[in-house]
Design a protein around this motif. Sequence first.
Motif, PDB file in Angstrom:
ATOM      1  N   HIS A  22     -15.240 -52.332 -14.449  1.00  0.00           N
ATOM      2  CA  HIS A  22     -15.893 -52.011 -12.961  1.00  0.00           C
ATOM      3  C   HIS A  22     -15.386 -50.614 -12.566  1.00  0.00           C
ATOM      4  O   HIS A  22     -14.481 -49.899 -12.668  1.00  0.00           O
ATOM      5  CB  HIS A  22     -15.226 -53.017 -11.899  1.00  0.00           C
ATOM      6  N   VAL A  23     -16.316 -49.985 -11.864  1.00  0.00           N
ATOM      7  CA  VAL A  23     -16.246 -48.565 -11.598  1.00  0.00           C
ATOM      8  C   VAL A  23     -16.809 -48.228 -10.028  1.00  0.00           C
ATOM      9  O   VAL A  23     -17.832 -48.979  -9.796  1.00  0.00           O
ATOM     10  CB  VAL A  23     -16.718 -47.555 -12.571  1.00  0.00           C
ATOM     11  N   ARG A  24     -15.970 -47.869  -9.230  1.00  0.00           N
ATOM     12  CA  ARG A  24     -16.563 -47.293  -7.808  1.00  0.00           C
ATOM     13  C   ARG A  24     -16.283 -45.915  -7.990  1.00  0.00           C
ATOM     14  O   ARG A  24     -15.420 -45.328  -7.914  1.00  0.00           O
ATOM     15  CB  ARG A  24     -15.519 -48.081  -6.868  1.00  0.00           C
ATOM     16  N   GLU A  25     -17.505 -45.192  -7.560  1.00  0.00           N
ATOM     17  CA  GLU A  25     -17.498 -43.793  -7.565  1.00  0.00           C
ATOM     18  C   GLU A  25     -18.225 -43.503  -5.919  1.00  0.00           C
ATOM     19  O   GLU A  25     -18.821 -44.381  -5.495  1.00  0.00           O
ATOM     20  CB  GLU A  25     -18.357 -43.087  -8.440  1.00  0.00           C
ATOM     21  N   ALA A  38     -18.680 -39.701  -7.968  1.00  0.00           N
ATOM     22  CA  ALA A  38     -17.648 -39.442  -9.006  1.00  0.00           C
ATOM     23  C   ALA A  38     -16.385 -40.124  -8.550  1.00  0.00           C
ATOM     24  O   ALA A  38     -16.334 -40.654  -7.322  1.00  0.00           O
ATOM     25  CB  ALA A  38     -17.301 -37.967  -8.906  1.00  0.00           C
ATOM     26  N   ASP A  39     -15.104 -40.417  -9.512  1.00  0.00           N
ATOM     27  CA  ASP A  39     -14.134 -40.785  -9.232  1.00  0.00           C
ATOM     28  C   ASP A  39     -13.119 -39.838 -10.075  1.00  0.00           C
ATOM     29  O   ASP A  39     -13.579 -38.890 -10.560  1.00  0.00           O
ATOM     30  CB  ASP A  39     -13.929 -42.309  -9.813  1.00  0.00           C
ATOM     31  N   SER A  40     -11.903 -40.280 -10.400  1.00  0.00           N
ATOM     32  CA  SER A  40     -10.862 -39.576 -11.049  1.00  0.00           C
ATOM     33  C   SER A  40     -11.181 -39.204 -12.416  1.00  0.00           C
ATOM     34  O   SER A  40     -10.783 -38.305 -13.163  1.00  0.00           O
ATOM     35  CB  SER A  40      -9.561 -40.055 -10.871  1.00  0.00           C
ATOM     36  N   GLY A  58     -24.466 -39.050 -17.175  1.00  0.00           N
ATOM     37  CA  GLY A  58     -23.024 -39.793 -16.914  1.00  0.00           C
ATOM     38  C   GLY A  58     -22.153 -38.720 -17.811  1.00  0.00           C
ATOM     39  O   GLY A  58     -22.277 -38.488 -18.925  1.00  0.00           O
ATOM     40  N   GLU A  59     -21.067 -38.483 -17.126  1.00  0.00           N
ATOM     41  CA  GLU A  59     -20.136 -37.642 -17.843  1.00  0.00           C
ATOM     42  C   GLU A  59     -18.534 -38.405 -17.560  1.00  0.00           C
ATOM     43  O   GLU A  59     -18.371 -39.045 -16.679  1.00  0.00           O
ATOM     44  CB  GLU A  59     -19.999 -36.426 -17.205  1.00  0.00           C
ATOM     45  N   PHE A  60     -17.594 -37.893 -18.694  1.00  0.00           N
ATOM     46  CA  PHE A  60     -16.265 -38.609 -18.528  1.00  0.00           C
ATOM     47  C   PHE A  60     -15.182 -37.455 -18.699  1.00  0.00           C
ATOM     48  O   PHE A  60     -15.866 -36.297 -19.413  1.00  0.00           O
ATOM     49  CB  PHE A  60     -16.018 -39.491 -19.707  1.00  0.00           C
ATOM     50  N   GLN A  61     -14.243 -37.293 -17.902  1.00  0.00           N
ATOM     51  CA  GLN A  61     -13.203 -36.316 -17.905  1.00  0.00           C
ATOM     52  C   GLN A  61     -12.334 -36.680 -18.800  1.00  0.00           C
ATOM     53  O   GLN A  61     -11.552 -37.543 -18.787  1.00  0.00           O
ATOM     54  CB  GLN A  61     -12.796 -35.950 -16.564  1.00  0.00           C
ATOM     55  N   GLN A  63      -9.007 -34.039 -20.822  1.00  0.00           N
ATOM     56  CA  GLN A  63      -8.187 -32.921 -21.167  1.00  0.00           C
ATOM     57  C   GLN A  63      -9.077 -31.745 -20.087  1.00  0.00           C
ATOM     58  O   GLN A  63      -8.974 -30.476 -20.554  1.00  0.00           O
ATOM     59  CB  GLN A  63      -8.294 -32.556 -22.299  1.00  0.00           C
ATOM     60  N   GLY A  64      -9.271 -32.324 -18.889  1.00  0.00           N
ATOM     61  CA  GLY A  64      -9.695 -31.052 -17.971  1.00  0.00           C
ATOM     62  C   GLY A  64     -11.106 -30.727 -18.190  1.00  0.00           C
ATOM     63  O   GLY A  64     -11.546 -29.842 -17.377  1.00  0.00           O
ATOM     64  N   LYS A  65     -11.911 -31.321 -19.119  1.00  0.00           N
ATOM     65  CA  LYS A  65     -13.303 -30.986 -19.463  1.00  0.00           C
ATOM     66  C   LYS A  65     -14.371 -32.004 -19.074  1.00  0.00           C
ATOM     67  O   LYS A  65     -13.873 -33.237 -19.560  1.00  0.00           O
ATOM     68  CB  LYS A  65     -13.581 -30.415 -20.822  1.00  0.00           C
ATOM     69  N   TRP A  66     -15.475 -31.612 -18.701  1.00  0.00           N
ATOM     70  CA  TRP A  66     -16.424 -32.785 -18.466  1.00  0.00           C
ATOM     71  C   TRP A  66     -17.235 -33.020 -19.818  1.00  0.00           C
ATOM     72  O   TRP A  66     -17.781 -32.001 -20.504  1.00  0.00           O
ATOM     73  CB  TRP A  66     -17.421 -32.604 -17.357  1.00  0.00           C
TER      74      TRP A  66
END
Length: 79
Positions: A22-25, A38-40, A58-61, A63-66
Motif C-alpha cells: 500500500h502506498v499513500r502519496e 510523492a512520499d519519502s 513512476g520513480e523511486f528514490q 541513494q539520493g537519486k530518482w
Amino acid sequence: VWGYDQTAKSFVQEGFDSFGHHVRETSTGWENGSIVFADSAGRDTFTKKGDAELEHLGEFQAQGKWIALDRETCKRAGG
C-alpha cells in the motif's frame, strides 16, 4: 485512487497491489499541466499532453537519486 484531504489541504493518491503493498502519496495539485504525488521514497508524475493524452512517470528514490521505474501514455480512443 485519487482524493482530497480537507484537513491537510492536499490531494492524495492511494495505491494497492496484489502483493499486499500500500502506498499513500500527497500532492499540492495541478501546476503547469502536471500533478506530482510523492512520499519519502517514490513519486508519480501525471502530465497532460493535450485534451486527449496523459503521461505517467513512476520513480523511486535510491541513494539520493530518482530512478524511473515505469512510464505510460494514455490516449483517448477516437481522439
